[in-house]
Design an enzyme around this catalytic site. Sequence first.
Site, PDB file in Angstrom:
ATOM      1  N   THR A  69     -67.486  22.390  -5.778  1.00 13.18           N
ATOM      2  CA  THR A  69     -68.459  23.141  -6.588  1.00 13.18           C
ATOM      3  C   THR A  69     -69.616  23.581  -5.694  1.00 13.18           C
ATOM      4  OG1 THR A  69     -67.845  21.916  -8.568  1.00 13.18           O
ATOM      5  CG2 THR A  69     -70.001  22.997  -8.600  1.00 13.18           C
ATOM      6  N   CYS A 317     -61.376  23.341 -19.735  1.00 13.01           N
ATOM      7  CA  CYS A 317     -61.949  23.252 -18.393  1.00 13.01           C
ATOM      8  C   CYS A 317     -62.992  22.155 -18.378  1.00 13.01           C
ATOM      9  CB  CYS A 317     -62.545  24.563 -17.936  1.00 13.01           C
ATOM     10  SG  CYS A 317     -63.990  25.075 -18.814  1.00 13.01           S
TER      11      CYS A 317
HETATM   12  N1  PLP Z   1     -61.973  24.326  -7.944  1.00  2.00           N
HETATM   13  C1  PLP Z   1     -60.855  23.932  -8.596  1.00  2.00           C
HETATM   14  C2  PLP Z   1     -59.658  24.820  -8.636  1.00  2.00           C
HETATM   15  C3  PLP Z   1     -60.831  22.700  -9.254  1.00  2.00           C
HETATM   16  O1  PLP Z   1     -59.734  22.315  -9.920  1.00  2.00           O
HETATM   17  C4  PLP Z   1     -61.978  21.873  -9.196  1.00  2.00           C
HETATM   18  C5  PLP Z   1     -62.011  20.579  -9.905  1.00  2.00           C
HETATM   19  O2  PLP Z   1     -61.989  20.513 -11.101  1.00  2.00           O
HETATM   20  C6  PLP Z   1     -63.102  22.334  -8.497  1.00  2.00           C
HETATM   21  C7  PLP Z   1     -63.054  23.562  -7.882  1.00  2.00           C
HETATM   22  C8  PLP Z   1     -64.355  21.513  -8.402  1.00  2.00           C
HETATM   23  O3  PLP Z   1     -64.246  20.556  -7.392  1.00  2.00           O
HETATM   24  P1  PLP Z   1     -65.355  19.403  -7.230  1.00  2.00           P
HETATM   25  O4  PLP Z   1     -65.090  18.419  -8.322  1.00  2.00           O
HETATM   26  O5  PLP Z   1     -65.103  18.846  -5.863  1.00  2.00           O
HETATM   27  O6  PLP Z   1     -66.688  20.053  -7.320  1.00  2.00           O
END
Ligand code: PLP
Length: 369
Positions: A69, A317
């Site tokens: 994120t 989501c």
């Molecule tokens: N991008 C995708 C495709 C994801 O599935 C996720 C997790 O839910 C994220 C980004 C976010 O990752 P993080 O939890 O490391 O911020």
Amino acid sequence: MIYLDNSATTRPFDSVIKAVSENMAQNFGNASSLHKMGINAEKVIKDAKNTILNRLGLDGNIIFSSGATESSNTVIAGIPKAHKHDGKRIVTTSFEHPSVENPLRELEKAGFEIVRVKPPKRDEPQDYEQRIIDAVDGDTLMVSVMWVNNETGFITDLSKIYSAVKRKNPKTTVHCDAVQGFCKLPSKTLRADLISLSAHKIHGPKGIGALYMAKGIRFEPLLYGGGQQGGIRSGTEPVDMIAGFAEAVRSYPDFAGKYAELNGMLEKRLSELPDIRINSYGNAKNILNFSVRGVRSEIMLHFLEEREIYVSSGSACSKGKTSGVLAEFGVPDKDADSAIRVSFSPFTTESDIETLVEGIADGITRFRR
Ligand code: PLP
């Protein structure tokens, strides 16, 4: 316990838990300190960067962050600030994760043009990567396209997009959210200037991620402070978590072929049950999304939970909210309400799949209206 919600998060490998705790106990120096403790910490970070670059099969730099994120937010806020004269158009897809889609919406409010390319329809010729390439023009600042969709498992060929985009407009920066594909798939279809990664999706710790940067790429940082990581991401580096991330990458087996087998097996077994709609298509491997018509997702999810089988409701989501991504993949609303997402890991066995299918069959008998 059968854990099939590996796209939400994963069980840390034992070797990861060991690496984190050993580094917490023994290697707690600040990587910026000039003494031996600092140098040891710095070495762990350097080794971790090399481990990740090797697995990606790319040259460049790795910046550690709190997760994907943060990595994606850094890119989406930082590229426009550093490249004010390179254009106002950003090409993306209509099915990005909220950690990309939501910062893009902020840019849209600030006057950027966001072009969201839809996925191909089921059975449509795969012209979709070409549609992304066609959307790039001389005013295109950035392309941001995910590698593996987190709800359906749909895979995009980023290497095809990357080379065509660079030929069309060398100034366009290509970003990819590779969270759901990294380590899970061979990285030959992954190529980008900037790549967001997350440790907790590959059996590493939560709260640690990375941003891959190709040589020569620059952007304005999101966080200002003590100037760690070359000033690109300030804040004391969490050496223990970084060690855990690298250990996860080292321990993750080459499992892509097995994912394809497990996926094929589950799809085949499900198709023998009544009222199943398979929502995933294309080339999905580590994720299979399907709907059990007439049984709401949450009902089925909790029914399976009673048997200690953990899956995800396929359209959420974040708790209780539907993301609209399944609609982009042509899933009618009533089927999205009954969607289940199964996501595999290297711990998943064929017998897990059999037990899951039995559970679903019993759920259908019990709940179907
Ligand atoms: N991008 C995708 C495709 C994801 O599935 C996720 C997790 O839910 C994220 C980004 C976010 O990752 P993080 O939890 O490391 O911020």
